[in-house]
Design a protein around this motif. Sequence first.
Motif: not given
Length: 249
Positions: A15-16, A27-37, A74-80, A103-111
């Motif tokens: 889940x991204x 970015x921070x991953x809340x492990x749930x999507x918003x109602x808007x999403x 959920x297990x939430x980890x950071x990926x590049x 190339x632009x590196x970004x860090x994101x949390x995945x769950x």
Amino acid sequence: MSEIWLRARFLTHSFHYRMPDTVAISAVNPAVPSPLTVQMAMLAAYLREGERGKAQALLELLPLKVRVRPPRGAVIYRGIMRYVRPPKDAGDLDKNTGAGYKISPHFREFALLDGPLEVYVLVPAEHRGLVAEALERIPYLGAKDSLVSCQGEVEPVDEPPSDCAVALEDVDLSELADYVVLQLADFEGRERLFPPAKGKQKAQDKVLTLERLLPSQRLKEHYRLGAYLVEGQVYSSGNVKVFRRGGGG
């Protein structure tokens, strides 16, 4: 007009999703999507398949009341992530790699989710089929690489369970032992989405249309951010975060 709750269960490998208002490059991953999403994903499911008429009919039901129940854990980890884009000018090389593409590196949390995400939507009974079909067709929630599949058929239920993510103003804090605070997004109320014209062009310009859903055409009047509470706990374990849902079931 009678209304019913519909429940859809979504399975996903990874889940991204970026919590609203967190920076894109970390970015921070809340492990749930918003109602808007969820509502945007339903509309996009119809538009992607060229069914504009169904998308317009769904748009006219907005805003829908949506409740999202987190997975059991959920297990939430950071990926590049590496965003690759073509150069503006020939010979304009990336300073880090010497390649022709930037190339632009970004860090994101995945769950990694333990069990399905459950989505509950309150709909007018006469439009049950339209909404159920949209939910079943959703291919992703959050980022486009956050692929999901609807497990089984969308079905009616009496009401959502108490351990769904709920807006702060709708929660009695005295009834919660442990909870996590998230920032999620939703559509504004119907009077903001579809303001009466009253003979003024300015009001008509702010009516929510399918075109207004495009990122470049969005109006801030149509959306709102808010604090949501989820029963459960989040704690760190090494380089990852672990979420455990509270409540039963």
